[in-house]
Design a protein around this motif. Structure first.
Motif, PDB file in Angstrom:
ATOM      1  N   SER A  13       0.835  -1.203   0.000  1.00  0.00           N
ATOM      2  CA  SER A  13       0.000   0.000   0.000  1.00  0.00           C
ATOM      3  C   SER A  13       0.870   1.253   0.000  1.00  0.00           C
ATOM      4  O   SER A  13       0.533   2.259  -0.633  1.00  0.00           O
ATOM      5  CB  SER A  13      -0.954   0.009   1.195  1.00  0.00           C
ATOM      6  OG  SER A  13      -0.271   0.216   2.416  1.00  0.00           O
ATOM      7  N   GLY A  14       2.006   1.184   0.690  1.00  0.00           N
ATOM      8  CA  GLY A  14       2.943   2.316   0.668  1.00  0.00           C
ATOM      9  C   GLY A  14       3.517   2.547  -0.716  1.00  0.00           C
ATOM     10  O   GLY A  14       3.663   3.684  -1.162  1.00  0.00           O
ATOM     11  N   MET A  15       3.835   1.453  -1.419  1.00  0.00           N
ATOM     12  CA  MET A  15       4.357   1.594  -2.788  1.00  0.00           C
ATOM     13  C   MET A  15       3.302   2.189  -3.718  1.00  0.00           C
ATOM     14  O   MET A  15       3.609   3.045  -4.546  1.00  0.00           O
ATOM     15  CB  MET A  15       4.836   0.243  -3.320  1.00  0.00           C
ATOM     16  CG  MET A  15       6.128  -0.221  -2.707  1.00  0.00           C
ATOM     17  SD  MET A  15       6.800  -1.698  -3.493  1.00  0.00           S
ATOM     18  CE  MET A  15       5.671  -2.951  -2.950  1.00  0.00           C
ATOM     19  N   GLN A  16       2.044   1.756  -3.573  1.00  0.00           N
ATOM     20  CA  GLN A  16       0.975   2.303  -4.406  1.00  0.00           C
ATOM     21  C   GLN A  16       0.771   3.797  -4.139  1.00  0.00           C
ATOM     22  O   GLN A  16       0.591   4.586  -5.067  1.00  0.00           O
ATOM     23  CB  GLN A  16      -0.330   1.553  -4.160  1.00  0.00           C
ATOM     24  CG  GLN A  16      -0.346   0.158  -4.715  1.00  0.00           C
ATOM     25  CD  GLN A  16      -1.586  -0.611  -4.310  1.00  0.00           C
ATOM     26  OE1 GLN A  16      -2.265  -0.269  -3.340  1.00  0.00           O
ATOM     27  NE2 GLN A  16      -1.879  -1.671  -5.045  1.00  0.00           N
ATOM     28  N   ALA A  17       0.816   4.177  -2.876  1.00  0.00           N
ATOM     29  CA  ALA A  17       0.630   5.589  -2.525  1.00  0.00           C
ATOM     30  C   ALA A  17       1.769   6.442  -3.075  1.00  0.00           C
ATOM     31  O   ALA A  17       1.536   7.525  -3.627  1.00  0.00           O
ATOM     32  CB  ALA A  17       0.534   5.738  -1.006  1.00  0.00           C
ATOM     33  N   GLN A  18       3.003   5.965  -2.954  1.00  0.00           N
ATOM     34  CA  GLN A  18       4.145   6.732  -3.469  1.00  0.00           C
ATOM     35  C   GLN A  18       4.129   6.792  -4.991  1.00  0.00           C
ATOM     36  O   GLN A  18       4.525   7.800  -5.584  1.00  0.00           O
ATOM     37  CB  GLN A  18       5.463   6.150  -2.959  1.00  0.00           C
ATOM     38  CG  GLN A  18       5.657   6.295  -1.467  1.00  0.00           C
ATOM     39  CD  GLN A  18       5.640   7.735  -0.990  1.00  0.00           C
ATOM     40  OE1 GLN A  18       5.934   8.673  -1.717  1.00  0.00           O
ATOM     41  NE2 GLN A  18       5.288   7.913   0.275  1.00  0.00           N
ATOM     42  N   ALA A  19       3.670   5.720  -5.642  1.00  0.00           N
ATOM     43  CA  ALA A  19       3.565   5.738  -7.105  1.00  0.00           C
ATOM     44  C   ALA A  19       2.550   6.784  -7.556  1.00  0.00           C
ATOM     45  O   ALA A  19       2.788   7.515  -8.526  1.00  0.00           O
ATOM     46  CB  ALA A  19       3.179   4.355  -7.621  1.00  0.00           C
ATOM     47  N   GLN A  20       1.441   6.869  -6.847  1.00  0.00           N
ATOM     48  CA  GLN A  20       0.446   7.884  -7.193  1.00  0.00           C
ATOM     49  C   GLN A  20       0.994   9.285  -6.927  1.00  0.00           C
ATOM     50  O   GLN A  20       0.756  10.213  -7.699  1.00  0.00           O
ATOM     51  CB  GLN A  20      -0.843   7.648  -6.419  1.00  0.00           C
ATOM     52  CG  GLN A  20      -1.981   8.493  -6.914  1.00  0.00           C
ATOM     53  CD  GLN A  20      -3.315   8.041  -6.369  1.00  0.00           C
ATOM     54  OE1 GLN A  20      -3.423   7.029  -5.687  1.00  0.00           O
ATOM     55  NE2 GLN A  20      -4.345   8.796  -6.659  1.00  0.00           N
ATOM     56  N   ARG A  21       1.737   9.431  -5.843  1.00  0.00           N
ATOM     57  CA  ARG A  21       2.364  10.726  -5.539  1.00  0.00           C
ATOM     58  C   ARG A  21       3.332  11.125  -6.644  1.00  0.00           C
ATOM     59  O   ARG A  21       3.345  12.277  -7.090  1.00  0.00           O
ATOM     60  CB  ARG A  21       3.093  10.629  -4.206  1.00  0.00           C
ATOM     61  CG  ARG A  21       3.793  11.901  -3.794  1.00  0.00           C
ATOM     62  CD  ARG A  21       4.509  11.682  -2.483  1.00  0.00           C
ATOM     63  NE  ARG A  21       5.250  12.857  -2.086  1.00  0.00           N
ATOM     64  CZ  ARG A  21       6.221  12.843  -1.195  1.00  0.00           C
ATOM     65  NH1 ARG A  21       6.565  11.727  -0.589  1.00  0.00           N
ATOM     66  NH2 ARG A  21       6.863  13.944  -0.881  1.00  0.00           N
ATOM     67  N   PHE A  44      -1.739  11.845   2.512  1.00  0.00           N
ATOM     68  CA  PHE A  44      -1.850  10.428   2.816  1.00  0.00           C
ATOM     69  C   PHE A  44      -2.758  10.227   4.018  1.00  0.00           C
ATOM     70  O   PHE A  44      -2.802  11.053   4.923  1.00  0.00           O
ATOM     71  CB  PHE A  44      -0.474   9.820   3.114  1.00  0.00           C
ATOM     72  CG  PHE A  44       0.455   9.854   1.941  1.00  0.00           C
ATOM     73  CD1 PHE A  44       0.162   9.178   0.781  1.00  0.00           C
ATOM     74  CD2 PHE A  44       1.639  10.564   2.001  1.00  0.00           C
ATOM     75  CE1 PHE A  44       1.019   9.207  -0.304  1.00  0.00           C
ATOM     76  CE2 PHE A  44       2.504  10.602   0.936  1.00  0.00           C
ATOM     77  CZ  PHE A  44       2.190   9.917  -0.230  1.00  0.00           C
ATOM     78  N   GLU A  45      -3.471   9.104   4.018  1.00  0.00           N
ATOM     79  CA  GLU A  45      -4.352   8.742   5.115  1.00  0.00           C
ATOM     80  C   GLU A  45      -4.113   7.283   5.470  1.00  0.00           C
ATOM     81  O   GLU A  45      -3.661   6.505   4.635  1.00  0.00           O
ATOM     82  CB  GLU A  45      -5.813   8.940   4.709  1.00  0.00           C
ATOM     83  CG  GLU A  45      -6.170  10.362   4.361  1.00  0.00           C
ATOM     84  CD  GLU A  45      -7.592  10.499   3.846  1.00  0.00           C
ATOM     85  OE1 GLU A  45      -8.271   9.464   3.640  1.00  0.00           O
ATOM     86  OE2 GLU A  45      -8.017  11.634   3.629  1.00  0.00           O
ATOM     87  N   THR A  46      -4.435   6.934   6.695  1.00  0.00           N
ATOM     88  CA  THR A  46      -4.370   5.525   7.077  1.00  0.00           C
ATOM     89  C   THR A  46      -5.772   4.941   7.023  1.00  0.00           C
ATOM     90  O   THR A  46      -6.756   5.616   7.322  1.00  0.00           O
ATOM     91  CB  THR A  46      -3.802   5.343   8.497  1.00  0.00           C
ATOM     92  OG1 THR A  46      -4.601   6.076   9.408  1.00  0.00           O
ATOM     93  CG2 THR A  46      -2.371   5.829   8.574  1.00  0.00           C
ATOM     94  N   ALA A  47      -5.839   3.691   6.610  1.00  0.00           N
ATOM     95  CA  ALA A  47      -7.127   3.000   6.528  1.00  0.00           C
ATOM     96  C   ALA A  47      -6.924   1.577   7.016  1.00  0.00           C
ATOM     97  O   ALA A  47      -5.896   0.959   6.746  1.00  0.00           O
ATOM     98  CB  ALA A  47      -7.631   2.999   5.084  1.00  0.00           C
ATOM     99  N   VAL A  54      -4.701  -4.311  10.741  1.00  0.00           N
ATOM    100  CA  VAL A  54      -3.536  -3.746  10.073  1.00  0.00           C
ATOM    101  C   VAL A  54      -3.943  -2.481   9.310  1.00  0.00           C
ATOM    102  O   VAL A  54      -4.901  -2.488   8.545  1.00  0.00           O
ATOM    103  CB  VAL A  54      -2.909  -4.769   9.107  1.00  0.00           C
ATOM    104  CG1 VAL A  54      -1.735  -4.163   8.366  1.00  0.00           C
ATOM    105  CG2 VAL A  54      -2.487  -6.012   9.861  1.00  0.00           C
ATOM    106  N   SER A  55      -3.219  -1.422   9.541  1.00  0.00           N
ATOM    107  CA  SER A  55      -3.468  -0.172   8.826  1.00  0.00           C
ATOM    108  C   SER A  55      -2.751  -0.188   7.485  1.00  0.00           C
ATOM    109  O   SER A  55      -1.701  -0.792   7.333  1.00  0.00           O
ATOM    110  CB  SER A  55      -2.975   1.022   9.640  1.00  0.00           C
ATOM    111  OG  SER A  55      -3.685   1.121  10.834  1.00  0.00           O
ATOM    112  N   ARG A  56      -3.350   0.483   6.541  1.00  0.00           N
ATOM    113  CA  ARG A  56      -2.754   0.639   5.219  1.00  0.00           C
ATOM    114  C   ARG A  56      -2.626   2.122   4.911  1.00  0.00           C
ATOM    115  O   ARG A  56      -3.314   2.941   5.483  1.00  0.00           O
ATOM    116  CB  ARG A  56      -3.637  -0.017   4.155  1.00  0.00           C
ATOM    117  CG  ARG A  56      -3.811  -1.504   4.302  1.00  0.00           C
ATOM    118  CD  ARG A  56      -4.812  -2.075   3.316  1.00  0.00           C
ATOM    119  NE  ARG A  56      -4.817  -1.458   2.014  1.00  0.00           N
ATOM    120  CZ  ARG A  56      -4.086  -1.853   0.960  1.00  0.00           C
ATOM    121  NH1 ARG A  56      -3.292  -2.871   1.100  1.00  0.00           N
ATOM    122  NH2 ARG A  56      -4.156  -1.236  -0.190  1.00  0.00           N
ATOM    123  N   VAL A  57      -1.755   2.442   3.988  1.00  0.00           N
ATOM    124  CA  VAL A  57      -1.578   3.819   3.541  1.00  0.00           C
ATOM    125  C   VAL A  57      -2.412   4.023   2.289  1.00  0.00           C
ATOM    126  O   VAL A  57      -2.369   3.207   1.372  1.00  0.00           O
ATOM    127  CB  VAL A  57      -0.098   4.122   3.228  1.00  0.00           C
ATOM    128  CG1 VAL A  57       0.060   5.535   2.712  1.00  0.00           C
ATOM    129  CG2 VAL A  57       0.761   3.877   4.433  1.00  0.00           C
TER     130      VAL A  57
END
Length: 130
Positions: A13-21, A44-47, A54-57
């Motif tokens: 999820s961190g990789m997906q968020a950084q890719a979108q960024r 960014f938000e946690t979900a 487990v939290s995801r980014v």
């Protein structure tokens, strides 16, 4: 969900968020010379994952930077007013490149964490087979 798959889920999820960024940063860089363009800001938000603790980014809403647009003096430009100026963009290439470097490093850190969890899981499975 095992701890290893939870770690892989969080890092993915961190990789997906950084890719979108990175995608939004590249849009900002490519539109740096577009008159009236406002840079995009990513939050960014946690979900919580489905049925787990487990939290995801995740990437939150993308907003536009409301800082003042630069004034460019070019009397020959079609958008110039009577003073010869027009509104440029509020993109600062130095800031965008620094943010892109930070996003790249964060992506690489998440990738290493994902790979490490995968290796540990594989090693554990090999030990259990013996």
């Amino acid at each position: 969900m095992t701890d290893f798959s939870s770690a892989r889920s969080v890092s993915a999820s961190g990789m997906q968020a950084q890719a979108q960024r990175l995608r939004h940063l590249s849009e900002n860089i490519s539109n740096a010379d577009t008159p009236g363009y406002r840079r995009k800001l990513v939050s960014f938000e946690t979900a919580l994952g489905q049925g787990s603790r487990v939290s995801r980014v995740e990437v939150g809403r993308v907003s536009l930077d409301q800082s003042a647009l630069s004034q460019v003096y070019d009397p020959a430009h079609p958008m110039a007013d009577e003073t010869g100026q027009y509104a440029g963009s509020n993109v600062d290439l130095l800031i965008e490149l620094a943010d892109a470097r930070e996003a790249q490093r964060s992506y690489e850190a998440n990738l290493k964490m994902f790979d490490q969890a995968r290796k540990m899981s594989t090693s554990l499975m090999q030990l259990l087979r013996r």
